[in-house]
Design an enzyme around this catalytic site. Sequence first.
Site, PDB file in Angstrom:
ATOM      1  N   ASP A  38       0.934  -1.083  -0.457  1.00 16.91           N
ATOM      2  CA  ASP A  38      -0.406  -0.353   0.058  1.00 16.91           C
ATOM      3  C   ASP A  38       0.662   0.681   0.149  1.00 16.91           C
ATOM      4  O   ASP A  38       1.914   1.011   0.845  1.00 16.91           O
ATOM      5  CB  ASP A  38      -0.926   0.075   1.037  1.00 16.91           C
ATOM      6  CG  ASP A  38      -2.520   0.728   0.966  1.00 16.91           C
ATOM      7  OD1 ASP A  38      -2.652   2.315   0.430  1.00 16.91           O
ATOM      8  OD2 ASP A  38      -3.368   0.111   1.377  1.00 16.91           O
ATOM      9  N   ASP A  66       2.766   2.306  -4.774  1.00 14.98           N
ATOM     10  CA  ASP A  66       2.150   2.533  -5.169  1.00 14.98           C
ATOM     11  C   ASP A  66       1.316   1.771  -6.402  1.00 14.98           C
ATOM     12  O   ASP A  66       2.427   1.844  -7.612  1.00 14.98           O
ATOM     13  CB  ASP A  66       2.554   4.057  -5.898  1.00 14.98           C
ATOM     14  CG  ASP A  66       1.437   5.343  -6.267  1.00 14.98           C
ATOM     15  OD1 ASP A  66       0.831   4.321  -7.378  1.00 14.98           O
ATOM     16  OD2 ASP A  66       1.824   6.421  -6.222  1.00 14.98           O
ATOM     17  N   VAL A  67       0.625   1.615  -6.670  1.00 14.52           N
ATOM     18  CA  VAL A  67       0.052   0.693  -7.646  1.00 14.52           C
ATOM     19  C   VAL A  67       0.361   1.046  -9.184  1.00 14.52           C
ATOM     20  O   VAL A  67      -0.054   0.562 -10.719  1.00 14.52           O
ATOM     21  CB  VAL A  67      -1.240  -0.162  -7.478  1.00 14.52           C
ATOM     22  CG1 VAL A  67      -1.032  -1.172  -6.488  1.00 14.52           C
ATOM     23  CG2 VAL A  67      -2.640   0.726  -7.772  1.00 14.52           C
ATOM     24  N   ASN A  93      -6.812  -4.577  -4.277  1.00 11.49           N
ATOM     25  CA  ASN A  93      -7.421  -4.464  -3.837  1.00 11.49           C
ATOM     26  C   ASN A  93      -7.495  -2.404  -3.535  1.00 11.49           C
ATOM     27  O   ASN A  93      -8.488  -2.124  -3.153  1.00 11.49           O
ATOM     28  CB  ASN A  93      -8.027  -4.115  -2.519  1.00 11.49           C
ATOM     29  CG  ASN A  93      -7.770  -5.932  -2.045  1.00 11.49           C
ATOM     30  OD1 ASN A  93      -8.877  -6.491  -2.869  1.00 11.49           O
ATOM     31  ND2 ASN A  93      -6.349  -6.738  -1.191  1.00 11.49           N
ATOM     32  N   TYR A 160     -14.962   6.722 -12.264  1.00  7.66           N
ATOM     33  CA  TYR A 160     -15.051   5.626 -11.517  1.00  7.66           C
ATOM     34  C   TYR A 160     -15.161   4.134 -11.732  1.00  7.66           C
ATOM     35  O   TYR A 160     -14.751   3.364 -12.708  1.00  7.66           O
ATOM     36  CB  TYR A 160     -16.098   5.684 -10.389  1.00  7.66           C
ATOM     37  CG  TYR A 160     -15.425   4.760  -8.989  1.00  7.66           C
ATOM     38  CD1 TYR A 160     -14.249   3.822  -8.251  1.00  7.66           C
ATOM     39  CD2 TYR A 160     -16.249   3.271  -9.152  1.00  7.66           C
ATOM     40  CE1 TYR A 160     -14.053   3.083  -7.063  1.00  7.66           C
ATOM     41  CE2 TYR A 160     -16.604   2.951  -7.664  1.00  7.66           C
ATOM     42  CZ  TYR A 160     -15.340   2.165  -7.224  1.00  7.66           C
ATOM     43  OH  TYR A 160     -15.440   1.505  -6.435  1.00  7.66           O
ATOM     44  N   LYS A 164     -13.460   1.169 -13.595  1.00  8.04           N
ATOM     45  CA  LYS A 164     -13.717  -0.344 -13.362  1.00  8.04           C
ATOM     46  C   LYS A 164     -14.423  -1.241 -13.741  1.00  8.04           C
ATOM     47  O   LYS A 164     -14.068  -2.188 -13.909  1.00  8.04           O
ATOM     48  CB  LYS A 164     -14.313  -0.385 -11.876  1.00  8.04           C
ATOM     49  CG  LYS A 164     -14.890   0.444 -10.305  1.00  8.04           C
ATOM     50  CD  LYS A 164     -13.269  -0.628 -10.304  1.00  8.04           C
ATOM     51  CE  LYS A 164     -13.244   0.218  -8.554  1.00  8.04           C
ATOM     52  NZ  LYS A 164     -11.278  -0.754  -7.460  1.00  8.04           N
TER      53      LYS A 164
END
Length: 263
Positions: A38, A66-67, A93, A160, A164
Amino acid sequence: MADRMLGKVAVVTGAASGMGKAIALAYLREGAKIVAADFNVEGLEALEKEADELGFADSICTIKCDVTSSADCDAAVALCVEKYGTYNVLSHNAGIGDNWKLVVDMEDSIWERQIAVNLTGSMNIARSSLKYFLPNEIKASMVMITSNAAVESSTGGAAYTAAKAGANALMKSIAFENGRYGIRCNSICPGPVSTNIHVGIERDPAGTAVHYATGYNKHYAEWALKRVAFPDEIAPLAVYLGSDESSFMNSATIIIDGGVCLG
Ligand SMILES: NC(=O)c1ccc[n+]([C@@H]2O[C@H](COP(=O)([O-])OP(=O)(O)OC[C@H]3O[C@@H](n4cnc5c(N)ncnc54)[C@H](O)[C@@H]3O)[C@@H](O)[C@H]2O)c1
Protein backbone atom coordinates in the site's frame (compact mmCIF):
# COMPACT_ATOMS: atom_id res chain seq x y z
CA MET A 1 -12.34 -22.22 9.55
CA ALA A 2 -8.58 -22.39 9.32
CA ASP A 3 -5.86 -23.51 6.95
CA ARG A 4 -7.91 -22.98 3.80
CA MET A 5 -4.91 -21.12 2.38
CA LEU A 6 -2.01 -23.21 3.66
CA GLY A 7 0.78 -23.06 1.09
CA LYS A 8 -0.59 -19.85 -0.40
CA VAL A 9 1.74 -16.90 -0.65
CA ALA A 10 -0.05 -13.69 -1.49
CA VAL A 11 0.56 -10.09 -2.42
CA VAL A 12 -2.35 -8.06 -1.03
CA THR A 13 -2.59 -4.51 -2.42
CA GLY A 14 -4.60 -1.83 -0.63
CA ALA A 15 -3.85 -3.76 2.57
CA ALA A 16 -3.59 -0.68 4.80
CA SER A 17 -7.34 -0.15 5.00
CA GLY A 18 -10.86 -1.38 4.33
CA MET A 19 -11.39 -4.53 2.33
CA GLY A 20 -7.68 -5.04 1.60
CA LYS A 21 -6.93 -5.04 5.32
CA ALA A 22 -9.80 -7.43 6.07
CA ILE A 23 -8.59 -9.73 3.30
CA ALA A 24 -4.98 -9.56 4.54
CA LEU A 25 -6.09 -10.66 8.02
CA ALA A 26 -8.41 -13.34 6.63
CA TYR A 27 -5.60 -14.76 4.48
CA LEU A 28 -3.33 -14.88 7.56
CA ARG A 29 -6.03 -16.62 9.61
CA GLU A 30 -6.39 -19.21 6.83
CA GLY A 31 -2.67 -20.03 6.83
CA ALA A 32 -1.36 -17.87 3.98
CA LYS A 33 1.83 -15.84 4.04
CA ILE A 34 1.42 -12.33 2.72
CA VAL A 35 3.13 -9.22 1.47
CA ALA A 36 0.90 -6.30 2.40
CA ALA A 37 1.37 -3.53 -0.19
CA ASP A 38 0.00 0.00 0.00
CA PHE A 39 1.21 3.58 -0.22
CA ASN A 40 -0.23 4.28 3.23
CA VAL A 41 2.74 3.37 5.41
CA GLU A 42 1.03 4.19 8.71
CA GLY A 43 -1.83 1.88 7.82
CA LEU A 44 0.63 -0.88 6.95
CA GLU A 45 2.35 -0.45 10.31
CA ALA A 46 -1.00 -0.74 12.09
CA LEU A 47 -1.81 -3.90 10.13
CA GLU A 48 1.58 -5.41 10.94
CA LYS A 49 1.05 -4.67 14.64
CA GLU A 50 -2.40 -6.26 14.56
CA ALA A 51 -1.03 -9.31 12.75
CA ASP A 52 1.78 -9.56 15.28
CA GLU A 53 -0.68 -9.47 18.19
CA LEU A 54 -2.64 -12.28 16.52
CA GLY A 55 0.53 -14.40 16.29
CA PHE A 56 1.17 -13.96 12.56
CA ALA A 57 4.43 -11.96 12.74
CA ASP A 58 6.31 -14.54 10.65
CA SER A 59 3.66 -14.59 7.93
CA ILE A 60 3.51 -10.91 7.03
CA CYS A 61 5.84 -8.34 5.59
CA THR A 62 4.93 -4.94 4.22
CA ILE A 63 6.07 -2.73 1.39
CA LYS A 64 5.30 0.83 0.42
CA CYS A 65 3.83 0.42 -3.04
CA ASP A 66 1.99 2.83 -5.30
CA VAL A 67 0.20 0.66 -7.84
CA THR A 68 0.44 3.42 -10.47
CA SER A 69 4.19 2.65 -10.53
CA SER A 70 5.12 -0.52 -12.39
CA ALA A 71 8.49 -0.49 -10.58
CA ASP A 72 6.70 -0.50 -7.20
CA CYS A 73 4.52 -3.42 -8.33
CA ASP A 74 7.59 -5.35 -9.50
CA ALA A 75 9.21 -4.66 -6.11
CA ALA A 76 6.20 -6.04 -4.20
CA VAL A 77 6.36 -9.28 -6.16
CA ALA A 78 10.15 -9.47 -5.76
CA LEU A 79 9.87 -8.99 -1.99
CA CYS A 80 7.32 -11.81 -1.80
CA VAL A 81 9.59 -14.23 -3.64
CA GLU A 82 12.66 -13.12 -1.69
CA LYS A 83 10.91 -13.46 1.69
CA TYR A 84 8.86 -16.64 1.14
CA GLY A 85 10.51 -18.35 -1.84
CA THR A 86 7.43 -18.23 -4.06
CA TYR A 87 4.27 -16.31 -4.92
CA ASN A 88 0.91 -17.73 -6.01
CA VAL A 89 -2.02 -15.46 -5.05
CA LEU A 90 -2.71 -11.83 -5.95
CA SER A 91 -5.41 -10.02 -4.01
CA HIS A 92 -5.65 -6.60 -5.64
CA ASN A 93 -7.69 -4.07 -3.66
CA ALA A 94 -5.90 -0.72 -4.00
CA GLY A 95 -8.34 1.84 -5.32
CA ILE A 96 -9.84 5.30 -4.95
CA GLY A 97 -13.27 6.94 -5.26
CA ASP A 98 -14.06 9.76 -7.69
CA ASN A 99 -16.38 12.14 -5.85
CA TRP A 100 -19.26 11.01 -8.07
CA LYS A 101 -18.45 13.38 -10.93
CA LEU A 102 -20.94 13.56 -13.79
CA VAL A 103 -19.59 13.26 -17.35
CA VAL A 104 -20.62 16.84 -18.07
CA ASP A 105 -18.61 18.09 -15.09
CA MET A 106 -15.63 15.79 -15.52
CA GLU A 107 -12.27 17.33 -14.73
CA ASP A 108 -9.33 15.94 -16.68
CA SER A 109 -7.40 15.44 -13.46
CA ILE A 110 -10.15 13.29 -11.92
CA TRP A 111 -10.56 11.19 -15.06
CA GLU A 112 -6.81 10.68 -15.40
CA ARG A 113 -6.31 9.80 -11.72
CA GLN A 114 -9.16 7.27 -11.80
CA ILE A 115 -7.76 5.56 -14.87
CA ALA A 116 -4.23 5.67 -13.42
CA VAL A 117 -5.13 4.07 -10.07
CA ASN A 118 -8.21 1.95 -10.71
CA LEU A 119 -7.35 0.68 -14.20
CA THR A 120 -3.63 1.10 -14.93
CA GLY A 121 -2.83 0.15 -11.32
CA SER A 122 -4.70 -3.13 -11.88
CA MET A 123 -2.74 -3.75 -15.06
CA ASN A 124 0.59 -2.93 -13.39
CA ILE A 125 0.18 -5.37 -10.51
CA ALA A 126 -1.28 -8.04 -12.80
CA ARG A 127 1.65 -7.73 -15.21
CA SER A 128 4.22 -7.85 -12.40
CA SER A 129 2.52 -11.00 -11.10
CA LEU A 130 2.36 -12.72 -14.48
CA LYS A 131 6.03 -11.94 -15.10
CA TYR A 132 6.75 -14.18 -12.10
CA PHE A 133 3.98 -16.77 -12.52
CA LEU A 134 4.55 -17.64 -16.18
CA PRO A 135 8.30 -18.36 -16.38
CA ASN A 136 8.18 -20.16 -13.04
CA GLU A 137 5.13 -22.27 -14.06
CA ILE A 138 3.21 -21.19 -10.97
CA LYS A 139 -0.44 -22.27 -10.66
CA ALA A 140 -1.92 -19.06 -9.33
CA SER A 141 -5.09 -17.21 -8.50
CA MET A 142 -5.56 -13.50 -9.15
CA VAL A 143 -8.43 -11.85 -7.31
CA MET A 144 -9.30 -8.33 -8.40
CA ILE A 145 -11.66 -6.14 -6.38
CA THR A 146 -13.50 -3.97 -8.89
CA SER A 147 -17.01 -2.72 -8.06
CA ASN A 148 -20.66 -3.26 -8.76
CA ALA A 149 -20.38 0.20 -10.34
CA ALA A 150 -18.67 -1.62 -13.23
CA VAL A 151 -22.02 -3.17 -14.13
CA GLU A 152 -24.43 -0.65 -12.54
CA SER A 153 -23.42 2.92 -13.35
CA SER A 154 -25.96 4.22 -10.84
CA THR A 155 -23.65 3.18 -8.01
CA GLY A 156 -20.54 5.15 -9.01
CA GLY A 157 -19.31 8.34 -10.61
CA ALA A 158 -18.56 8.24 -14.34
CA ALA A 159 -14.76 8.00 -14.15
CA TYR A 160 -14.88 5.39 -11.37
CA THR A 161 -17.48 3.35 -13.24
CA ALA A 162 -15.49 3.43 -16.48
CA ALA A 163 -12.22 2.52 -14.74
CA LYS A 164 -13.82 -0.37 -12.86
CA ALA A 165 -15.54 -1.69 -16.02
CA GLY A 166 -12.11 -1.55 -17.67
CA ALA A 167 -10.64 -3.50 -14.77
CA ASN A 168 -13.30 -6.19 -15.23
CA ALA A 169 -12.43 -6.39 -18.93
CA LEU A 170 -8.75 -6.64 -18.04
CA MET A 171 -9.59 -9.50 -15.67
CA LYS A 172 -11.30 -11.35 -18.55
CA SER A 173 -8.23 -10.95 -20.75
CA ILE A 174 -5.97 -12.24 -17.99
CA ALA A 175 -8.32 -15.21 -17.43
CA PHE A 176 -8.51 -15.98 -21.15
CA GLU A 177 -4.80 -15.65 -21.84
CA ASN A 178 -3.51 -17.51 -18.78
CA GLY A 179 -6.10 -20.11 -17.81
CA ARG A 180 -4.26 -22.64 -19.96
CA TYR A 181 -1.25 -22.25 -17.66
CA GLY A 182 -3.26 -22.85 -14.48
CA ILE A 183 -3.51 -19.16 -13.67
CA ARG A 184 -7.06 -18.12 -12.78
CA CYS A 185 -8.37 -14.57 -12.54
CA ASN A 186 -11.71 -13.41 -11.14
CA SER A 187 -13.33 -10.14 -10.05
CA ILE A 188 -15.20 -9.36 -6.86
CA CYS A 189 -17.68 -6.52 -7.42
CA PRO A 190 -18.81 -5.20 -4.04
CA GLY A 191 -21.67 -2.83 -3.50
CA PRO A 192 -21.30 -0.10 -0.87
CA VAL A 193 -18.99 -1.17 1.96
CA SER A 194 -18.16 0.81 5.08
CA THR A 195 -14.50 1.76 4.51
CA ASN A 196 -12.24 4.80 4.32
CA ILE A 197 -12.89 5.22 0.60
CA HIS A 198 -15.94 7.30 1.43
CA VAL A 199 -14.05 9.71 3.68
CA GLY A 200 -13.78 13.11 2.03
CA ILE A 201 -16.30 12.32 -0.70
CA GLU A 202 -19.15 14.80 -0.82
CA ARG A 203 -22.17 12.81 0.11
CA ASP A 204 -25.61 13.21 1.60
CA PRO A 205 -24.77 12.95 5.31
CA ALA A 206 -27.83 10.76 5.81
CA GLY A 207 -25.94 8.04 3.99
CA THR A 208 -27.18 8.06 0.42
CA ALA A 209 -24.81 6.14 -1.80
CA VAL A 210 -26.75 5.55 -4.99
CA HIS A 211 -25.85 8.27 -7.42
CA TYR A 212 -26.15 11.30 -5.26
CA ALA A 213 -24.90 13.52 -8.09
CA THR A 214 -27.87 12.88 -10.42
CA GLY A 215 -30.54 13.04 -7.78
CA TYR A 216 -31.11 9.30 -8.18
CA ASN A 217 -30.93 8.89 -4.45
CA LYS A 218 -31.78 5.91 -2.41
CA HIS A 219 -31.23 5.73 1.27
CA TYR A 220 -29.72 2.54 2.66
CA ALA A 221 -33.01 1.84 4.40
CA GLU A 222 -34.65 1.26 1.00
CA TRP A 223 -32.11 -1.36 -0.10
CA ALA A 224 -32.89 -5.04 0.03
CA LEU A 225 -30.72 -5.66 3.11
CA LYS A 226 -31.25 -2.11 4.41
CA ARG A 227 -27.57 -1.45 5.12
CA VAL A 228 -24.09 -1.28 3.66
CA ALA A 229 -21.61 -4.15 4.04
CA PHE A 230 -18.62 -4.42 6.36
CA PRO A 231 -15.21 -5.43 4.96
CA ASP A 232 -15.32 -8.75 6.84
CA GLU A 233 -18.37 -9.70 4.77
CA ILE A 234 -16.36 -9.39 1.55
CA ALA A 235 -13.14 -11.08 2.74
CA PRO A 236 -14.55 -14.67 2.75
CA LEU A 237 -15.17 -14.42 -0.99
CA ALA A 238 -11.55 -13.36 -1.48
CA VAL A 239 -10.45 -16.38 0.59
CA TYR A 240 -12.58 -18.68 -1.57
CA LEU A 241 -11.24 -17.22 -4.81
CA GLY A 242 -7.64 -17.22 -3.59
CA SER A 243 -7.78 -20.83 -2.37
CA ASP A 244 -7.99 -24.10 -4.31
CA GLU A 245 -11.67 -24.37 -3.34
CA SER A 246 -12.36 -22.17 -6.37
CA SER A 247 -10.26 -24.31 -8.75
CA PHE A 248 -12.85 -24.13 -11.57
CA MET A 249 -13.56 -20.42 -11.15
CA ASN A 250 -12.00 -18.38 -13.93
CA SER A 251 -13.11 -15.09 -15.52
CA ALA A 252 -16.07 -14.70 -13.14
CA THR A 253 -17.46 -11.29 -12.24
CA ILE A 254 -19.06 -11.83 -8.86
CA ILE A 255 -21.40 -9.16 -7.55
CA ILE A 256 -21.64 -9.05 -3.75
CA ASP A 257 -23.86 -6.09 -3.03
CA GLY A 258 -26.69 -7.24 -0.77
CA GLY A 259 -29.08 -6.73 -3.65
CA VAL A 260 -28.52 -2.99 -4.10
CA CYS A 261 -28.60 -3.53 -7.88
CA LEU A 262 -32.24 -4.57 -7.49
CA GLY A 263 -33.15 -0.95 -6.68
N1 LIG B 1 -16.12 0.72 -0.12
C1 LIG B 1 -16.94 0.57 -1.13
O1 LIG B 1 -18.13 0.93 -1.04
C2 LIG B 1 -16.46 -0.10 -2.38
C3 LIG B 1 -17.41 -0.66 -3.25
C4 LIG B 1 -16.99 -1.30 -4.40
C5 LIG B 1 -15.65 -1.40 -4.68
N2 LIG B 1 -14.74 -0.84 -3.83
C6 LIG B 1 -13.32 -1.00 -4.18
O2 LIG B 1 -12.70 -1.78 -3.17
C7 LIG B 1 -11.30 -1.51 -3.15
C8 LIG B 1 -10.86 -1.28 -1.73
O3 LIG B 1 -11.41 -0.05 -1.27
P1 LIG B 1 -11.96 0.18 0.20
O4 LIG B 1 -13.41 0.44 0.07
O5 LIG B 1 -11.49 -0.91 1.07
O6 LIG B 1 -11.32 1.59 0.53
P2 LIG B 1 -10.14 2.04 1.49
O7 LIG B 1 -9.90 3.47 1.15
O8 LIG B 1 -10.47 1.71 2.90
O9 LIG B 1 -8.90 1.16 1.02
C9 LIG B 1 -8.24 1.40 -0.19
C10 LIG B 1 -6.76 1.20 0.03
O10 LIG B 1 -6.09 1.40 -1.23
C11 LIG B 1 -4.93 2.16 -0.99
N3 LIG B 1 -4.55 2.86 -2.22
C12 LIG B 1 -5.22 3.83 -2.88
N4 LIG B 1 -4.53 4.21 -3.95
C13 LIG B 1 -3.39 3.47 -3.97
C14 LIG B 1 -2.27 3.42 -4.82
N5 LIG B 1 -2.16 4.23 -5.90
N6 LIG B 1 -1.30 2.52 -4.57
C15 LIG B 1 -1.39 1.71 -3.47
N7 LIG B 1 -2.40 1.75 -2.61
C16 LIG B 1 -3.40 2.61 -2.86
C17 LIG B 1 -5.31 3.13 0.12
O11 LIG B 1 -4.17 3.66 0.78
C18 LIG B 1 -6.16 2.24 1.01
O12 LIG B 1 -5.37 1.59 1.99
C19 LIG B 1 -11.11 -0.30 -4.08
O13 LIG B 1 -10.64 -0.75 -5.32
C20 LIG B 1 -12.50 0.26 -4.22
O14 LIG B 1 -12.68 0.95 -5.43
C21 LIG B 1 -15.11 -0.18 -2.70
